[in-house]
Design a protein around this motif. Structure first.
Motif, PDB file in Angstrom:
ATOM      1  N   UNK A  56       0.807  -1.221   0.000  1.00 55.05           N
ATOM      2  CA  UNK A  56       0.000   0.000   0.000  1.00 55.05           C
ATOM      3  C   UNK A  56       0.836   1.266   0.000  1.00 55.05           C
ATOM      4  N   UNK A  57       2.010   1.280   0.645  1.00 50.02           N
ATOM      5  CA  UNK A  57       2.809   2.503   0.685  1.00 50.02           C
ATOM      6  C   UNK A  57       3.326   2.867  -0.698  1.00 50.02           C
ATOM      7  N   UNK A  58       3.474   1.841  -1.593  1.00 47.07           N
ATOM      8  CA  UNK A  58       3.933   2.136  -2.959  1.00 47.07           C
ATOM      9  C   UNK A  58       2.925   3.007  -3.696  1.00 47.07           C
ATOM     10  N   UNK A 107       3.774  11.442  -8.817  1.00 47.69           N
ATOM     11  CA  UNK A 107       2.927  11.969  -9.887  1.00 47.69           C
ATOM     12  C   UNK A 107       2.521  13.413  -9.603  1.00 47.69           C
ATOM     13  N   UNK A 108       2.172  13.716  -8.364  1.00 48.23           N
ATOM     14  CA  UNK A 108       1.782  15.080  -7.994  1.00 48.23           C
ATOM     15  C   UNK A 108       2.959  16.036  -8.139  1.00 48.23           C
ATOM     16  N   UNK A 109       4.146  15.594  -7.735  1.00 51.66           N
ATOM     17  CA  UNK A 109       5.354  16.434  -7.848  1.00 51.66           C
ATOM     18  C   UNK A 109       5.697  16.694  -9.310  1.00 51.66           C
ATOM     19  N   UNK A 110       5.616  15.649 -10.144  1.00 52.88           N
ATOM     20  CA  UNK A 110       5.896  15.823 -11.576  1.00 52.88           C
ATOM     21  C   UNK A 110       4.871  16.747 -12.229  1.00 52.88           C
ATOM     22  N   UNK A 131       3.595   6.507  -2.625  1.00 47.14           N
ATOM     23  CA  UNK A 131       4.845   7.021  -3.221  1.00 47.14           C
ATOM     24  C   UNK A 131       4.603   7.385  -4.675  1.00 47.14           C
ATOM     25  N   UNK A 132       3.901   6.524  -5.413  1.00 46.90           N
ATOM     26  CA  UNK A 132       3.602   6.825  -6.821  1.00 46.90           C
ATOM     27  C   UNK A 132       2.724   8.066  -6.946  1.00 46.90           C
TER      28      UNK A 132
END
Length: 190
Positions: A4-6, A14-17, A9-10
């Motif tokens: 679930x933590x992955x 995605x939000x940062x990109x 992280x994804x």
């Protein structure tokens, strides 16, 4: 669950990109806004010629170039294949050529880029002189030129070369070479 933590992280990546792409897009749009300062020519000329007259009404300087571009943001003038003729009443004119040139906004400093040649024909009591160099900085109001590059001075039969040069082409002519100076001088026997 360790998987679930992955997802988080994804999602964070995605939000940062997405944020970075949005910021990049806004920066590009801001640079394209009308009225924004852009270093682009506001006028140009092909086959450019400029005449400068002295206070006595006589020709003082002449500048010709294949192409001239004026930039409004800094007031500079960019020239292709410029040829400057500096008139001297007491001697033949100095003719200065280079591959390109950039004239400062106030017109007091000229950067001659690439190969540059400074030349004066001989006359009664005046020896001919030719200087081969590159990347000259010229201050025409002071009759002064300098470079950090190699320079060769030819005044037949004499030849001098060195690295780094200061030239005062007024009257009297003064030349300083700063490094790796060597020359060949010929004198007639009396």
């Amino acid at each position: 669950m360790p998987g679930n933590y992955k997802i988080y992280v994804y999602a964070a990546a995605f939000a940062l990109a997405s944020w970075w792409l949005l910021l990049l897009n806004e920066t590009e749009q801001a640079s394209l806004l009308p009225g924004a300062e852009v270093h682009s020519p506001d006028y140009f000329s092909n086959g450019y010629t400029k005449w400068e007259m002295g206070t006595n009404g006589q020709l003082k300087n002449k500048l010709i170039a294949d192409e001239m571009k004026h930039f409004s943001d800094d007031g500079t003038i960019h020239l292709t294949n410029p040829v400057m003729t500096l008139i001297n009443e007491a001697a033949p004119p100095w003719i200065i050529k280079s591959e390109t040139a950039k004239v400062s906004g106030d017109g007091k400093l000229i950067f001659l880029n690439g190969k540059a040649v400074v030349q004066r024909e001989g006359a009664a009591g005046v020896r001919p002189m030719k200087i081969n160099s590159s990347n000259l900085r010229v201050r025409p109001e002071e009759s002064y030129a300098e470079t950090d590059e190699w320079a060769e001075l030819l005044s037949p039969p004499h030849r001098t070369e060195g690295v780094g040069m200061q030239l005062n082409y007024g009257d009297p002519i003064r030349v300083k070479l700063f490094a790796k100076v060597r020359g060949k001088y010929e004198f007639k026997k009396k």
